[in-house]
Motif scaffolding. Structure first.
Motif, PDB file in Angstrom:
ATOM      1  N   SER A  58      35.568  45.667  68.731  1.00  0.00           N
ATOM      2  CA  SER A  58      35.676  46.349  67.443  1.00  0.00           C
ATOM      3  C   SER A  58      36.017  45.336  66.359  1.00  0.00           C
ATOM      4  N   PHE A  59      35.965  45.774  65.113  1.00  0.00           N
ATOM      5  CA  PHE A  59      36.349  44.914  63.995  1.00  0.00           C
ATOM      6  C   PHE A  59      37.785  44.432  64.168  1.00  0.00           C
ATOM      7  N   ALA A  60      38.690  45.364  64.494  1.00  0.00           N
ATOM      8  CA  ALA A  60      40.099  45.007  64.661  1.00  0.00           C
ATOM      9  C   ALA A  60      40.289  44.007  65.792  1.00  0.00           C
ATOM     10  N   ASP A  61      39.551  44.192  66.884  1.00  0.00           N
ATOM     11  CA  ASP A  61      39.669  43.267  68.011  1.00  0.00           C
ATOM     12  C   ASP A  61      39.174  41.873  67.645  1.00  0.00           C
ATOM     13  N   VAL A  62      38.147  41.795  66.814  1.00  0.00           N
ATOM     14  CA  VAL A  62      37.613  40.485  66.412  1.00  0.00           C
ATOM     15  C   VAL A  62      38.631  39.731  65.570  1.00  0.00           C
ATOM     16  N   ILE A  63      39.123  40.339  64.504  1.00  0.00           N
ATOM     17  CA  ILE A  63      40.024  39.617  63.600  1.00  0.00           C
ATOM     18  C   ILE A  63      41.397  39.386  64.234  1.00  0.00           C
ATOM     19  N   SER A  64      41.702  40.143  65.289  1.00  0.00           N
ATOM     20  CA  SER A  64      42.992  39.978  65.960  1.00  0.00           C
ATOM     21  C   SER A  64      42.924  39.005  67.121  1.00  0.00           C
ATOM     22  N   ALA A  65      41.735  38.575  67.484  1.00  0.00           N
ATOM     23  CA  ALA A  65      41.590  37.640  68.597  1.00  0.00           C
ATOM     24  C   ALA A  65      42.251  36.311  68.264  1.00  0.00           C
ATOM     25  N   ASP A  66      42.708  35.630  69.297  1.00  0.00           N
ATOM     26  CA  ASP A  66      43.337  34.325  69.112  1.00  0.00           C
ATOM     27  C   ASP A  66      42.353  33.345  68.469  1.00  0.00           C
ATOM     28  N   ALA A  67      42.841  32.544  67.531  1.00  0.00           N
ATOM     29  CA  ALA A  67      41.975  31.602  66.815  1.00  0.00           C
ATOM     30  C   ALA A  67      41.267  30.649  67.768  1.00  0.00           C
ATOM     31  N   THR A  68      41.971  30.193  68.791  1.00  0.00           N
ATOM     32  CA  THR A  68      41.369  29.277  69.769  1.00  0.00           C
ATOM     33  C   THR A  68      40.204  29.939  70.483  1.00  0.00           C
ATOM     34  N   THR A  69      40.360  31.212  70.804  1.00  0.00           N
ATOM     35  CA  THR A  69      39.289  31.963  71.473  1.00  0.00           C
ATOM     36  C   THR A  69      38.093  32.132  70.545  1.00  0.00           C
ATOM     37  N   LEU A  70      38.357  32.447  69.287  1.00  0.00           N
ATOM     38  CA  LEU A  70      37.269  32.623  68.323  1.00  0.00           C
ATOM     39  C   LEU A  70      36.480  31.333  68.123  1.00  0.00           C
ATOM     40  N   LEU A  71      37.160  30.195  68.128  1.00  0.00           N
ATOM     41  CA  LEU A  71      36.483  28.919  67.918  1.00  0.00           C
ATOM     42  C   LEU A  71      35.523  28.569  69.047  1.00  0.00           C
ATOM     43  N   LEU A  72      35.677  29.230  70.185  1.00  0.00           N
ATOM     44  CA  LEU A  72      34.769  28.999  71.312  1.00  0.00           C
ATOM     45  C   LEU A  72      33.452  29.742  71.148  1.00  0.00           C
ATOM     46  N   GLU A  73      33.415  30.697  70.190  1.00  0.00           N
ATOM     47  CA  GLU A  73      32.205  31.483  69.971  1.00  0.00           C
ATOM     48  C   GLU A  73      31.161  30.662  69.211  1.00  0.00           C
TER      49      GLU A  73
END
Length: 226
Positions: A58-73
């Motif tokens: 969801s939108f909330a899950d995306v923006i709440s994900a850990d920054a390190t995890t997001l950078l792997l995308e």
């Protein structure tokens, strides 16, 4: 002449839709697109936004994900991740402003909204205490402990010691369950009773202990556990 990319003008149209209507009219991926526009100035970010929703939920899950995890995308750089995390921080700050220095018992839903925004999406357990004065105005909101995905060590005497330092007369305890299940464990129940028993002789009232998750919340007081 070569055919123009289908997304030419899409950014302008989406911005106009956003400004002219309630944001609830937009899909989750469209809100993500708006956040990504500034960080990714060229190209079609719709596929990336849709993939993030599919990956995280969801939108909330995306923006709440850990920054390190997001950078792997794939497709997300530091600027894009910063934009997403700024959106989360802004939401938490807005929710906090609704309850800080106000009588929290008369704005209980706002308090729950703030607690869920700040804690529900974390991947590990966190335990925080809301300290209130004699008028039940929130005077301090402090993160006491961080733990693992399913456990947070809590030290009752430290909670009460801090209450005395702040001259607080009441407490609300909050912690999250990353699993999504807000049912209290036997350790949660025991710890709550211990804090209540230590606080009572010192004229400090434990108003509630709330467990929050992505799926909702559980109030000890509402379930007669206080």
């Amino acid at each position: 002449m070569s055919e123009k990319p289908h997304y030419i003008g899409h950014r302008k149209r989406l911005r106009e839709r956003f400004l002219k209507s309630d944001c609830s009219a937009l899909h989750d991926y469209e809100l993500l697109e708006l956040l990504l526009f500034g960080a990714i100035p060229r190209g079609d970010v719709k596929p990336l936004a849709k993939r993030l929703i599919e990956t995280f939920g969801s939108f909330a899950d995306v923006i709440s994900a850990d920054a390190t995890t997001l950078l792997l995308e794939d497709g997300l750089g530091e600027a894009a991740v910063c934009s997403l995390k700024t959106a989360q921080a802004s939401g938490i700050r807005l929710a906090q402003e609704q309850v800080l220095n106000k009588p929290v018992l008369s704005s209980w839903q706002m308090l729950l909204d703030y607690c869920r925004a700040s804690m529900a999406y974390h991947g590990v357990e966190q335990f925080r205490v809301l300290y209130l004065n004699r008028k039940n105005v929130l005077i301090a909101d402090e993160l006491q402990q961080r733990g693992t995905i399913d456990h947070t060590p809590v030290y009752p005497r430290e909670v009460i010691k801090r209450a005395l330092e702040l001259e607080s007369s009441a407490l609300i305890m909050v912690h999250n369950h990353p699993s999504g299940d807000t049912t209290p464990s036997s350790a949660d129940i025991d710890m709550t009773k211990r804090i209540k028993n230590i606080a009572r002789p010192l004229s400090i009232e434990l108003h509630d202990h709330v467990i929050v998750s992505r799926k909702g919340y559980y109030s000890f007081k509402s379930h007669a556990l206080l």
